[in-house]
Scaffold this active site. Structure first.
Site, PDB file in Angstrom:
ATOM      1  N   SER A   1      -7.941  13.508 -47.684  1.00  0.00           N
ATOM      2  CA  SER A   1      -9.205  12.775 -47.691  1.00  0.00           C
ATOM      3  C   SER A   1      -9.091  11.604 -48.655  1.00  0.00           C
ATOM      4  O   SER A   1      -8.396  11.680 -49.662  1.00  0.00           O
ATOM      5  CB  SER A   1     -10.323  13.716 -48.139  1.00  0.00           C
ATOM      6  OG  SER A   1     -11.386  12.994 -48.716  1.00  0.00           O
TER       7      SER A   1
ATOM      8  N   LYS B   1      -4.312   4.167 -11.876  1.00  0.00           N
ATOM      9  CA  LYS B   1      -3.139   4.370 -12.731  1.00  0.00           C
ATOM     10  C   LYS B   1      -3.455   4.575 -14.197  1.00  0.00           C
ATOM     11  O   LYS B   1      -2.910   5.487 -14.838  1.00  0.00           O
ATOM     12  CB  LYS B   1      -2.173   3.198 -12.559  1.00  0.00           C
ATOM     13  CG  LYS B   1      -1.414   3.301 -11.268  1.00  0.00           C
ATOM     14  CD  LYS B   1      -0.773   2.003 -10.878  1.00  0.00           C
ATOM     15  CE  LYS B   1      -0.878   1.784  -9.382  1.00  0.00           C
ATOM     16  NZ  LYS B   1      -2.253   1.468  -8.922  1.00  0.00           N
TER      17      LYS B   1
ATOM     18  N   LYS C   1      -8.714  17.938 -50.617  1.00  0.00           N
ATOM     19  CA  LYS C   1      -8.728  18.257 -49.185  1.00  0.00           C
ATOM     20  C   LYS C   1      -7.353  18.193 -48.516  1.00  0.00           C
ATOM     21  O   LYS C   1      -6.578  17.282 -48.738  1.00  0.00           O
ATOM     22  CB  LYS C   1      -9.668  17.282 -48.437  1.00  0.00           C
ATOM     23  CG  LYS C   1     -11.116  17.376 -48.811  1.00  0.00           C
ATOM     24  CD  LYS C   1     -11.762  18.717 -48.483  1.00  0.00           C
ATOM     25  CE  LYS C   1     -11.934  18.932 -46.998  1.00  0.00           C
ATOM     26  NZ  LYS C   1     -12.868  17.989 -46.398  1.00  0.00           N
TER      27      LYS C   1
ATOM     28  N   GLU D   1      -7.689  18.808 -34.896  1.00  0.00           N
ATOM     29  CA  GLU D   1      -8.973  18.215 -34.499  1.00  0.00           C
ATOM     30  C   GLU D   1      -8.773  17.153 -33.423  1.00  0.00           C
ATOM     31  O   GLU D   1      -9.546  17.052 -32.467  1.00  0.00           O
ATOM     32  CB  GLU D   1      -9.675  17.616 -35.720  1.00  0.00           C
ATOM     33  CG  GLU D   1     -10.208  18.678 -36.655  1.00  0.00           C
ATOM     34  CD  GLU D   1     -10.676  18.123 -37.989  1.00  0.00           C
ATOM     35  OE1 GLU D   1     -11.698  18.574 -38.487  1.00  0.00           O
ATOM     36  OE2 GLU D   1     -10.008  17.222 -38.533  1.00  0.00           O
TER      37      GLU D   1
ATOM     38  N   ASN E   1       0.817  -1.219   0.000  1.00  0.00           N
ATOM     39  CA  ASN E   1       0.000   0.000   0.000  1.00  0.00           C
ATOM     40  C   ASN E   1       0.849   1.267   0.000  1.00  0.00           C
ATOM     41  O   ASN E   1       0.576   2.209  -0.747  1.00  0.00           O
ATOM     42  CB  ASN E   1      -0.960  -0.005   1.199  1.00  0.00           C
ATOM     43  CG  ASN E   1      -1.907  -1.196   1.152  1.00  0.00           C
ATOM     44  OD1 ASN E   1      -2.002  -1.865   0.122  1.00  0.00           O
ATOM     45  ND2 ASN E   1      -2.591  -1.465   2.244  1.00  0.00           N
TER      46      ASN E   1
ATOM     47  N   THR F   1     -15.229  38.453 -29.362  1.00  0.00           N
ATOM     48  CA  THR F   1     -15.969  37.931 -28.214  1.00  0.00           C
ATOM     49  C   THR F   1     -17.276  37.416 -28.814  1.00  0.00           C
ATOM     50  O   THR F   1     -17.742  37.953 -29.831  1.00  0.00           O
ATOM     51  CB  THR F   1     -16.273  39.013 -27.151  1.00  0.00           C
ATOM     52  OG1 THR F   1     -17.030  40.052 -27.767  1.00  0.00           O
ATOM     53  CG2 THR F   1     -14.991  39.598 -26.555  1.00  0.00           C
ATOM     54  N   HIS F   2     -17.800  36.365 -28.250  1.00  0.00           N
ATOM     55  CA  HIS F   2     -19.008  35.713 -28.804  1.00  0.00           C
ATOM     56  C   HIS F   2     -18.823  35.314 -30.267  1.00  0.00           C
ATOM     57  O   HIS F   2     -19.776  35.295 -31.034  1.00  0.00           O
ATOM     58  CB  HIS F   2     -20.246  36.620 -28.695  1.00  0.00           C
ATOM     59  CG  HIS F   2     -20.403  37.291 -27.373  1.00  0.00           C
ATOM     60  ND1 HIS F   2     -21.116  36.724 -26.337  1.00  0.00           N
ATOM     61  CD2 HIS F   2     -19.906  38.461 -26.903  1.00  0.00           C
ATOM     62  CE1 HIS F   2     -21.067  37.546 -25.287  1.00  0.00           C
ATOM     63  NE2 HIS F   2     -20.328  38.598 -25.607  1.00  0.00           N
TER      64      HIS F   2
HETATM   65  N1  ARG Z   1      -1.597  -3.392  -7.510  1.00  0.00           N
HETATM   66  C1  ARG Z   1      -2.029  -2.726  -6.329  1.00  0.00           C
HETATM   67  C2  ARG Z   1      -2.514  -1.311  -6.684  1.00  0.00           C
HETATM   68  O1  ARG Z   1      -2.205  -0.860  -7.718  1.00  0.00           O
HETATM   69  C3  ARG Z   1      -0.934  -2.613  -5.353  1.00  0.00           C
HETATM   70  C4  ARG Z   1      -1.369  -2.552  -3.939  1.00  0.00           C
HETATM   71  C5  ARG Z   1      -1.991  -3.835  -3.546  1.00  0.00           C
HETATM   72  N2  ARG Z   1      -2.330  -3.851  -2.171  1.00  0.00           N
HETATM   73  C6  ARG Z   1      -3.142  -4.712  -1.645  1.00  0.00           C
HETATM   74  N3  ARG Z   1      -3.376  -4.627  -0.383  1.00  0.00           N
HETATM   75  N4  ARG Z   1      -3.728  -5.621  -2.371  1.00  0.00           N
HETATM   76  O2  ARG Z   1      -3.208  -0.674  -5.934  1.00  0.00           O
END
Ligand code: ARG
Length: 463
Positions: free
Chosen positions: A282, A330, A288, A295, A115, A160-161
């Protein structure tokens, strides 16, 4: 090579093997292998701290350090084998270490948990990512500042606008974006303060009874602060949300720029010519030349802001401390970073290489009464109350519109018919050029002001 000795790290209490579907569902190695370098760096610092607190002998430390270095080399060479059963990057590296150096490797996890480990890895990663984006934002600013001298005398309609409003110098426009990106840089620096906090040693949620030295680890990893509450370390993802917002704001700024330049590149505007190397064609319409890069920069803002929303929803109502939900933190950050990084990498050359179609811009500049406000302020300077002056100019503009003429082409008697006090000097204020030159307030588009700002930026970016 990196085999898990005796199965899972946590297999002691279990009498049943993990269901394959559960392994597939819970693994994060697919994406958190991106944290491998940070995980090894974190482990090195942790091991060194364990050495200094005599929780490891010098010989044990040496073996762990060497083992980790070998693993890093294998990862760098692409030889490291990732296996779903090993769940995440932390388990991969630890079990590879145990496979290499045996029992000593089983000591690395002393006084920490995954953790605090994942929080540390992620913070290290975000810190590097924020620094990278800062460098790129500086590049983008450089791209804009680099064209300020050459574009100095170009006057653009300011809107503006989406309606023509007042004339502005092209470099005023470019520096406007520099200001926005400057705030983005500032925001990243501020966010970095909250990112740059060390949680390692908070262990699972309550700390540890082992005599570790969290300040040592923090120092080794270049963290500015040591998090003061272990429960907080385990549960805190504010830093990731903040970073996601920083990236969203960059993306929003880019999307405004992209939107404008898409319009400016149309036949209707014809203000700019985009470099063909940054356009695509295109498959059906041979003529084009499309602004697809712009974009997509605009479009990708959707996923970046979506990622922020994902993190907000992810953490809403989550009880203390670590919950597996947090593993979902993540991918949104990685995705936002990859996206914004790519957008910035394309934005800089696009900004530098796009040509202003000066003649075309100039040919229509006297349309749209961009000088009306300057005329109003001229009246104010002559002692007419602002509201009255506004009304007078409104009436003059109405007459000009009816005659389909710019203000400067109206005869003096027309001006006088609305306000008998007006004289020849009125022509000295009319037209976009005069209107721009009449400006004087700090931060305005007055050439002297803009010139000063360009100098400030050049100095700042060390041109
Ligand atoms: N892969 C886990 C994560 O990204 C790591 C931490 C896992 N901890 C646990 N108590 N299972 O959060």
């Amino acid at each position: 090579m990196n085999g898990a000795e005796g199965g899972k790290a946590w297999s002691g209490v279990f009498t049943e093997a993990t269901d394959r579907r559960v392994e597939k569902f819970t693994e994060s190695i697919r994406f958190d292998k991106r944290l491998s370098r940070q995980d090894i760096t974190g482990s090195m610092a942790h091991a060194r701290m364990l050495l200094e607190t005599e929780l490891l002998t010098p010989e044990e430390f040496r073996q762990i350090e060497q083992g980790l270095q070998t693993i890093q080399a294998e990862i760098d060479k692409g030889e490291f084998v990732y296996r779903m059963e090993l769940e995440d990057i932390h388990m991969h590296i630890e079990s590879a270490l145990i496979a290499k150096i045996g029992d000593v490797g089983r000591k690395l996890h002393t006084g920490r948990s995954r953790n605090d480990q994942v929080s540390t890895d992620f913070r290290l990663w975000c810190r590097g990512a924020a620094d990278r984006l800062t460098e790129q934002l500086l590049e983008v600013q450089r791209a804009f500042v680099s064209r300020c001298d050459e574009d100095f005398d170009v006057i653009l309609p300011g809107y503006t606008h989406t309606q023509r409003a007042q004339p502005v110098l092209a470099p005023h426009y470019w520096l406007c974006y520099c200001e926005k990106f400057e705030r983005d840089i500032d925001r990243l620096a501020d966010c970095r303060k909250r990112v740059n906090v060390c949680g390692l040693g908070a262990a699972a949620l309550a700390g540890t009874s082992l005599p570790i030295d969290r300040f040592k680890t923090a120092e080794l990893l270049g963290f500015e602060k040591v998090a003061a509450n272990s429960l907080d370390v385990s549960s805190d993802r504010d830093f990731a949300l903040e970073f996601a917002f920083c990236m969203t704001q960059i993306s929003l700024h880019l999307s405004t720029w992209a939107e404008e330049w898409i319009w400016w590149s149309t036949a209707e505007f014809r203000y700019i010519q985009l470099p063909q190397a940054f356009c695509t064609g295109s498959s059906i319409m041979p003529q084009k030349v499309n602004p697809d890069v712009l974009e997509l920069i605009r479009g990708k803002t959707a996923r970046v802001s979506g990622n922020l929303q994902t993190l907000i929803t992810l953490t809403k109502g989550l009880p203390l401390a670590y919950n597996r939900d947090l593993q979902e933190d993540k991918e949104p950050i990685f995705d936002s970073f990859d996206t914004v990084e790519m957008c910035l990498a394309l934005a800089a050359p696009l900004m530098a290489r796009t040509k202003l179609l000066r003649e075309n811009i100039a040919s229509r500049l006297e349309e749209g009464y961009l000088d009306a406000t300057a005329l109003m302020e001229y009246l104010i300077k002559r002692g007419i109350p602002q509201r009255t002056a506004h009304g007078i100019v409104g009436r003059i503009v109405r007459i000009a519109m009816e005659r389909r003429r710019p203000l400067m082409q109206l005869p003096l008697e027309t001006f006088r018919s609305v306000d008998p006090a007006l004289d020849e000097s009125v022509y000295g204020i009319l037209g976009v050029k005069n209107a721009v030159h009449a400006m004087r307030s700090y931060g305005s588009t007055a050439p002297e002001e803009v010139r000063q700002q360009i100098e400030v930026w050049k100095k700042k970016l060390s041109f």
